[in-house]
Design an enzyme around this catalytic site. Structure first.
Site, PDB file in Angstrom:
ATOM      1  N   LYS A 110       0.821  -1.216   0.000  1.00 12.16           N
ATOM      2  CA  LYS A 110       0.000   0.000   0.000  1.00 12.16           C
ATOM      3  C   LYS A 110       0.855   1.267   0.000  1.00 12.16           C
ATOM      4  O   LYS A 110       0.502   2.247  -0.646  1.00 12.16           O
ATOM      5  CB  LYS A 110      -0.952  -0.001   1.178  1.00 12.16           C
ATOM      6  CG  LYS A 110      -0.235   0.276   2.449  1.00 12.16           C
ATOM      7  CD  LYS A 110      -1.129   0.397   3.636  1.00 12.16           C
ATOM      8  CE  LYS A 110      -0.279   0.396   4.861  1.00 12.16           C
ATOM      9  NZ  LYS A 110      -0.148   1.643   5.549  1.00 12.16           N
ATOM     10  N   THR A 111       1.986   1.242   0.704  1.00 11.01           N
ATOM     11  CA  THR A 111       2.822   2.440   0.718  1.00 11.01           C
ATOM     12  C   THR A 111       3.316   2.716  -0.697  1.00 11.01           C
ATOM     13  O   THR A 111       3.349   3.850  -1.157  1.00 11.01           O
ATOM     14  CB  THR A 111       4.017   2.261   1.669  1.00 11.01           C
ATOM     15  OG1 THR A 111       3.529   1.830   2.928  1.00 11.01           O
ATOM     16  CG2 THR A 111       4.774   3.555   1.833  1.00 11.01           C
ATOM     17  N   ASP A 129      -3.464   7.793   4.514  1.00 12.14           N
ATOM     18  CA  ASP A 129      -3.023   6.441   4.801  1.00 12.14           C
ATOM     19  C   ASP A 129      -3.682   5.957   6.093  1.00 12.14           C
ATOM     20  O   ASP A 129      -4.089   6.765   6.922  1.00 12.14           O
ATOM     21  CB  ASP A 129      -1.489   6.465   4.958  1.00 12.14           C
ATOM     22  CG  ASP A 129      -0.902   5.069   4.931  1.00 12.14           C
ATOM     23  OD1 ASP A 129      -1.629   4.122   4.573  1.00 12.14           O
ATOM     24  OD2 ASP A 129       0.295   4.937   5.241  1.00 12.14           O
ATOM     25  N   GLU A 130      -3.756   4.657   6.277  1.00 10.44           N
ATOM     26  CA  GLU A 130      -4.262   4.064   7.528  1.00 10.44           C
ATOM     27  C   GLU A 130      -5.600   4.671   7.942  1.00 10.44           C
ATOM     28  O   GLU A 130      -5.780   5.063   9.101  1.00 10.44           O
ATOM     29  CB  GLU A 130      -3.253   4.279   8.668  1.00 10.44           C
ATOM     30  CG  GLU A 130      -1.858   3.789   8.376  1.00 10.44           C
ATOM     31  CD  GLU A 130      -1.659   2.315   8.671  1.00 10.44           C
ATOM     32  OE1 GLU A 130      -2.659   1.565   8.716  1.00 10.44           O
ATOM     33  OE2 GLU A 130      -0.494   1.913   8.836  1.00 10.44           O
ATOM     34  N   GLN A 187      -7.291  -4.364   9.924  1.00 11.37           N
ATOM     35  CA  GLN A 187      -6.141  -3.997  10.752  1.00 11.37           C
ATOM     36  C   GLN A 187      -6.439  -2.822  11.670  1.00 11.37           C
ATOM     37  O   GLN A 187      -5.536  -2.124  12.112  1.00 11.37           O
ATOM     38  CB  GLN A 187      -4.938  -3.676   9.861  1.00 11.37           C
ATOM     39  CG  GLN A 187      -4.401  -4.892   9.134  1.00 11.37           C
ATOM     40  CD  GLN A 187      -3.069  -4.612   8.457  1.00 11.37           C
ATOM     41  OE1 GLN A 187      -2.055  -4.453   9.102  1.00 11.37           O
ATOM     42  NE2 GLN A 187      -3.104  -4.528   7.138  1.00 11.37           N
ATOM     43  N   ARG A 220       2.509 -10.491  10.210  1.00 11.58           N
ATOM     44  CA  ARG A 220       3.855  -9.905  10.261  1.00 11.58           C
ATOM     45  C   ARG A 220       4.887 -10.915   9.762  1.00 11.58           C
ATOM     46  O   ARG A 220       5.999 -10.553   9.418  1.00 11.58           O
ATOM     47  CB  ARG A 220       4.257  -9.503  11.687  1.00 11.58           C
ATOM     48  CG  ARG A 220       3.428  -8.424  12.372  1.00 11.58           C
ATOM     49  CD  ARG A 220       3.229  -7.237  11.520  1.00 11.58           C
ATOM     50  NE  ARG A 220       1.935  -7.319  10.842  1.00 11.58           N
ATOM     51  CZ  ARG A 220       1.609  -6.584   9.797  1.00 11.58           C
ATOM     52  NH1 ARG A 220       2.482  -5.747   9.286  1.00 11.58           N
ATOM     53  NH2 ARG A 220       0.416  -6.685   9.224  1.00 11.58           N
TER      54      ARG A 220
END
Length: 723
Positions: A35-36, A220-221, A251, A607
């Site tokens: 996504k980044t 973002d987020e 998330q 992770r």
DNA sequence: AGGTCCGCTATTTTT
DNA sequence: TAGCGGACCT
């Protein structure tokens, strides 16, 4: 212009997001789906293909770290530093806006940001001034109350009038606290946002200015935004800006501090965006992804997403049941040791846990085994007491009216200004309507103090005034250095604290001076006319900073599940998979909170890149009491075919009921003695400097000529004796 | 004013 | 078990 590099490494969904034409975009980006990358490429795409001026772009992230990373990656992709592009946290951006329009919102130019500790202390002060029972109105709780309401955009007058006297008092505390902040030019974190929201809502000129400027807003987020932040986005966007929102409802793990997952679905409803799902994962094995998918599938009200990979199936997920938390730690560290012996790096391994207290046993075990580790979290640099003390002096030099700073350092180091004296100063300040510093000055001049206290106060005032006078033309570093020296904080800590503690504080003060010396004022701050000192103070509050020592050594990473978000590691342990601990007791009652715990589990699992272990103990000491614990319900949600009991329960009972097999018998003695010269496949030649244990557990410590000192388990290490 | 001792409580954390 | 805050004593 050739822009193929902006697209060539992207998959279809990523490319669709980066190149989306017209309208708003909602990118539902699963863990590890790049996504980044999409955000960074989107920004570059807008600039290079659509020729959007960087000035017209606003990119909002959740943390300063994420902002820094994004800025660096955009710069790298574009091959230049995009001047005028705003990338920052909500707080950073709002701070910048407020600095430019302080007058518009009734703030002094010198307004100071309160961090949570300053805020806590100030609220405690207000409660005491109101002569309330601190048992009935604990400052912590009031702080929560105030921040909660601010995060929902509510001023004291917006809070529904209660007939409940307790609630009315809470509102009164909020109001008094706010009044104090207004009078003294203090702004807490939530206030930065709320004040900006009000500015853009109520000031047509400013509203137009920012709406005209930002044609594109990227966030973002988004699942971590709260109500106030969403309102802010809507205000800045107006009906012209195009929103590009990235988030993952699976998330969302910060609901407990006001984040609203619902903002994601609200956004889909309010703005009718093109919805793009990034589901291809580039991080984990298929096994890990399938297991994570299965766990999260137990949650309701998801937007829906299924991670997949083109990568390999990978190894099964290891499940380990330990007798005790100690044994759990031993197991984890033994697996880490295996990893190291197979050539893995320590920094590739992460031990995750639900609460910080769990780190102790892992630290203990790693220490015993001589494996380097790093514990995340804990106190951040600018939150350390010694740093805040020194910064208190600096703040007073900058602005005499900074009451929280005055309260903090007036008697640190102790100079005989006690509670009575400070109370008298407060009283004077209140009746005269001035700051504490001004009140103390007036009282000194009118001889209102008793002799001893008066001298002490005069001495303190002189320290501040003198620092200011002496350092008018000095650099920030020189000023900081003068502060640390004049305040003589180091002596103070040395005198009343353990030598090693004092020493570490002293080192931090030295580090602080260096931070001031090397401080690089952001260009925008300079342009908006801030002094370097003002910039430095704001940054200290806004970015408390990692600044922890032993930065990038090769260390095993220990952290909470929350702080692991956004990171990835080849080898991951989710420890303490026990009912009551994870999911946490306090989250098991309400279904909404349980879903969040499950998301936390999902975050933790995703992770892992290659190898994932979930471990639990059957008994654990909690709050000084050992109690029996039960496996987490999340373990039951894993598909059995993807897991492997590393030590099945049955085998353990067999071991005891059959009176112990050969397992516990001492194995044959090995022939590695202290001083032996040995050779290892990977580490080369070394000398045995330590021997421990026997049989399959025997370990030796070897000082390798090139690889340094290492502990190796003989049964794995395959050592060859050379002498 | 300042230091010591006792008792209470006890996720998660960024800004 | 550990850290913090308040009460109490010097």
């Amino acid at each position: 212009m050739d822009v193929s590099h902006l697209l060539e490494d992207l998959n279809d969904a990523q490319r669709e997001a980066v190149t989306a034409e017209d309208g708003h975009v909602l990118v539902l980006a699963g863990a590890g789906s790049g996504k980044t990358r999409v955000l960074v490429h989107r920004i570059a795409w807008l600039i290079q293909v659509h020729h959007v001026s960087p000035m017209g772009l606003l990119a909002v992230t959740f943390t300063n770290k994420a902002a820094g990373e994004m800025r660096a990656r955009v710069g790298k992709l574009l091959g230049l530093r995009p001047d005028g592009l705003w990338i920052g946290t909500f707080h950073g951006i709002c701070h910048r806006i407020l600095r430019m329009h302080a007058a518009d919102v009734g703030l002094p130019e010198t307004f100071q940001i309160l961090d949570s500790e300053d805020q806590y202390r100030l609220i405690r002060r207000v409660i005491r001034d109101m002569e309330l029972d601190e048992g009935e109105y604990p400052a912590r709780q009031q702080q929560g109350f105030i921040n909660h309401h601010k995060d929902e955009g509510r001023r004291p007058e917006h809070i529904e009038p209660f007939d409940n006297p307790h609630a009315l008092t809470q509102v009164a505390i909020y109001r008094n606290y706010q009044d104090y902040c207004e009078r003294s030019g203090l702004v807490d974190f939530a206030e930065l946002l709320l004040r900006t929201l009000e500015l853009l809502r109520d000031n047509p000129a400013r509203q137009a200015q920012y709406r005209d400027r930002f044609g594109h807003i990227l966030i973002d987020e988004f699942q971590d935004t709260n109500k106030l932040q969403y309102a802010l986005v809507r205000i800045i966007a107006g009906d012209r800006a195009r929103l590009f929102v990235v988030g993952d409802d699976d998330q969302s793990i910060y609901g407990w501090r006001g984040a609203r997952v619902e903002n994601v679905s609200d956004f889909a409803r309010d703005f009718d965006p093109t919805v793009i799902r990034l589901e291809q994962n580039y991080r984990s094995t298929a096994t890990i992804l399938e297991a994570a998918n299965r766990v999260i599938a137990n949650n309701e009200e998801r937007m829906g997403k299924n991670l997949w990979t083109e990568g390999e199936q990978g190894e099964p997920i290891g499940i380990f049941s330990a007798f005790s938390a100690e044994e759990e730690a031993e197991f984890v560290v033994a697996r880490i040791r295996d990893w190291l012996e197979q050539g893995g790096a320590a920094s590739e391994a992460a031990v995750l846990y639900r609460s910080n207290a769990q780190s102790r046993l892992f630290e203990h075990q790693l220490l015993a085994e001589g494996i380097p580790y790093r514990v995340y979290g804990g106190q951040r640099f600018f939150e350390r007491a010694e740093i805040k003390d020194a910064m208190g002096y600096l703040r007073l030099v900058h602005n005499r009216d900074d009451d929280p700073a005055f309260e903090r350092v007036v008697n640190v180091p102790a100079r005989g200004i006690g509670e009575r004296t400070v109370a008298a100063i407060r009283e004077h300040a209140r009746s005269a309507g001035t700051s504490l510093f001004a009140a103390a000055t007036a009282m000194r001049d009118s001889g209102a103090f008793a002799a001893r206290a008066g001298n002490a106060v005069a001495q303190f005032l002189e320290i501040i005034n003198d620092l200011d006078r002496r350092t008018r033309d000095a650099s920030l570093g020189e000023l900081m250095s003068a502060v640390v020296e004049t305040a003589d904080l180091a002596r103070w800590y040395r005198q009343r604290e353990a030598p090693d503690r004092a020493e570490s504080r002293e080192e931090n003060l030295t580090e602080l001076i260096r931070a001031a010396e090397t401080f690089d004022q952001p260009l925008e701050d300079e342009q908006s006319g801030l002094s370097p000192l003002a910039s430095f103070l704001a940054q200290a509050a806004l970015e408390a900073g990692e600044h922890q020592g032993e930065k990038w050594q090769d260390c095993v990473q220990l952290m909470t599940l929350h702080s692991a978000k956004g990171l990835e590691f080849p080898l991951v342990f989710l420890s303490g998979m026990e009912e009551g601990l994870f999911p946490h007791q306090k989250s098991t009652e309400e279904p909404g909170r349980l879903s969040e715990e499950r998301r936390l589990c999902y975050v933790g699992m995703t992770r892992a890149m290659q190898r994932l272990y979930l471990t639990y103990a059957e008994s654990r000491m909690l709050h000084g009491q050992t109690s029996t614990t039960y496996p987490s319900r999340f373990l039951d949600e894993l598909p059995e075919e993807l897991t492997e009991q590393v030590r099945p329960r049955a085998a353990r009972y067999a071991g005891t009921s059959f009176g112990g097999g050969g397992m516990s018998q001492p194995g044959p003695e090995h022939d590695f003695n202290l001083g032996s010269t040995v050779s290892h496949e990977r580490f080369g030649i070394g000398t045995v400097v330590n021997v421990e244990g026997s049989g399959p557990n025997a370990r030796v410590q070897i000082n390798f000529e090139t690889a340094g000192q290492k502990w190796l388990v003989l049964s794995y290490a395959n050592l060859e004796r050379l002498d």
